[in-house]
Design an enzyme around this catalytic site. Sequence first.
Site, PDB file in Angstrom:
ATOM      1  N   HIS A  11      79.231 -10.501  28.558  1.00 15.59           N
ATOM      2  CA  HIS A  11      80.557 -10.634  27.938  1.00 15.59           C
ATOM      3  C   HIS A  11      81.004 -12.091  27.917  1.00 15.59           C
ATOM      4  O   HIS A  11      81.491 -12.597  26.896  1.00 15.59           O
ATOM      5  CB  HIS A  11      81.565  -9.772  28.698  1.00 15.59           C
ATOM      6  CG  HIS A  11      82.983  -9.973  28.259  1.00 15.59           C
ATOM      7  ND1 HIS A  11      83.600  -9.177  27.331  1.00 15.59           N
ATOM      8  CD2 HIS A  11      83.906 -10.897  28.628  1.00 15.59           C
ATOM      9  CE1 HIS A  11      84.843  -9.591  27.137  1.00 15.59           C
ATOM     10  NE2 HIS A  11      85.055 -10.626  27.922  1.00 15.59           N
ATOM     11  N   GLU A  12      80.825 -12.772  29.042  1.00  9.08           N
ATOM     12  CA  GLU A  12      81.257 -14.170  29.124  1.00  9.08           C
ATOM     13  C   GLU A  12      80.386 -15.078  28.257  1.00  9.08           C
ATOM     14  O   GLU A  12      80.888 -15.987  27.601  1.00  9.08           O
ATOM     15  CB  GLU A  12      81.237 -14.638  30.585  1.00  9.08           C
ATOM     16  CG  GLU A  12      82.254 -13.937  31.472  1.00  9.08           C
ATOM     17  CD  GLU A  12      83.670 -14.109  30.954  1.00  9.08           C
ATOM     18  OE1 GLU A  12      84.042 -15.238  30.564  1.00  9.08           O
ATOM     19  OE2 GLU A  12      84.416 -13.123  30.925  1.00  9.08           O
ATOM     20  N   HIS A  61      81.419 -14.986  24.671  1.00 11.84           N
ATOM     21  CA  HIS A  61      82.519 -15.880  24.309  1.00 11.84           C
ATOM     22  C   HIS A  61      81.972 -17.242  23.853  1.00 11.84           C
ATOM     23  O   HIS A  61      82.464 -17.833  22.894  1.00 11.84           O
ATOM     24  CB  HIS A  61      83.452 -16.097  25.500  1.00 11.84           C
ATOM     25  CG  HIS A  61      84.478 -15.030  25.687  1.00 11.84           C
ATOM     26  ND1 HIS A  61      85.365 -14.648  24.700  1.00 11.84           N
ATOM     27  CD2 HIS A  61      84.787 -14.260  26.776  1.00 11.84           C
ATOM     28  CE1 HIS A  61      86.161 -13.695  25.150  1.00 11.84           C
ATOM     29  NE2 HIS A  61      85.828 -13.436  26.403  1.00 11.84           N
ATOM     30  N   GLU A  88      88.495 -11.044  22.684  1.00 10.68           N
ATOM     31  CA  GLU A  88      87.986 -10.236  23.785  1.00 10.68           C
ATOM     32  C   GLU A  88      87.195  -9.043  23.264  1.00 10.68           C
ATOM     33  O   GLU A  88      86.128  -8.711  23.781  1.00 10.68           O
ATOM     34  CB  GLU A  88      89.142  -9.768  24.676  1.00 10.68           C
ATOM     35  CG  GLU A  88      89.789 -10.863  25.492  1.00 10.68           C
ATOM     36  CD  GLU A  88      88.891 -11.390  26.607  1.00 10.68           C
ATOM     37  OE1 GLU A  88      87.756 -10.884  26.761  1.00 10.68           O
ATOM     38  OE2 GLU A  88      89.310 -12.311  27.311  1.00 10.68           O
TER      39      GLU A  88
END
Length: 282
Positions: free
Chosen positions: A142-143, A146, A204
């Site tokens: 997920h990070e 980004h 997000e």
Amino acid sequence: MIVYNPSGSHPESLRNCQVYMKRILLAIFIGLGLSACATSPLGRTQFMMMPEDQMAVMGAQAFVNMKQKLPIDQSPQTNQYVVCVAESIVKEIGGNGGQWEVKVFQDDSPNAFALPGGKIGVHSGILRVARNQDQLAAVIAHEVAHVLSRHSNERASQQLAMQQGLNVIQAITNPTTQTGQMMMGVLGLGAQYGVLMPYGRLQESEADVVGLELMARAGFDPQQSIDLWLNMEQAGGGQPIEFLSTHPSHATRMQELKQHMPKALELHRSAQALGKTPRCGA
């Protein structure tokens, strides 16, 4: 009546000049906007003005600051586990992956972050919530998503558009200043530096989807991402904890993950067929 004009210019000429200058400025801003258009991995149009190499410099300096601020976990077992998961994820980035630096910080908050320039930070507290390698992979993916989606660049560009002349390099090297704190927030490090500038909910959600597919391609079980968010919710005592504070609602997230799960499971099966079966532990 004669009105004295010290500049020697006719008022009508001044008005015409002002209109002309406004048109020029408008044309310049339109040109900048057109030249700064980009596309996210999911096809969303983004506004970006920052060069990627400068974002990488900002990310690297921010990581140096973090290593100076937070103690680094020295446990060989913990580091081997986290690095194993992170390396399995970034291998799937391909030619854009490069070498990523991974650090585990001694911090009880269940958090993690990734920065432009190939930097990944994991707080030791996240290991109590991400209870196996697949759930930790969901966090890290997920990070990293980004970064791949250039969300920091997107936010930095928006800030630059509003604040002309901002020296971002000077700001990021001195995070104690107001401008420095703002730029730390742009990179997703707002909570650590006392300023809240979270990713938007659209960003997000985008990171959730991109991260889900990324972890599946690495051979991790994408279905564990849903269990991770349930663990996060429980850890927050009914309220979103720091890591989730700007995400869409839990119900919306679960629904989106389930909608994209068939593709993720297909990617997972393909990864296993290629022999991608991470064995990092936990």
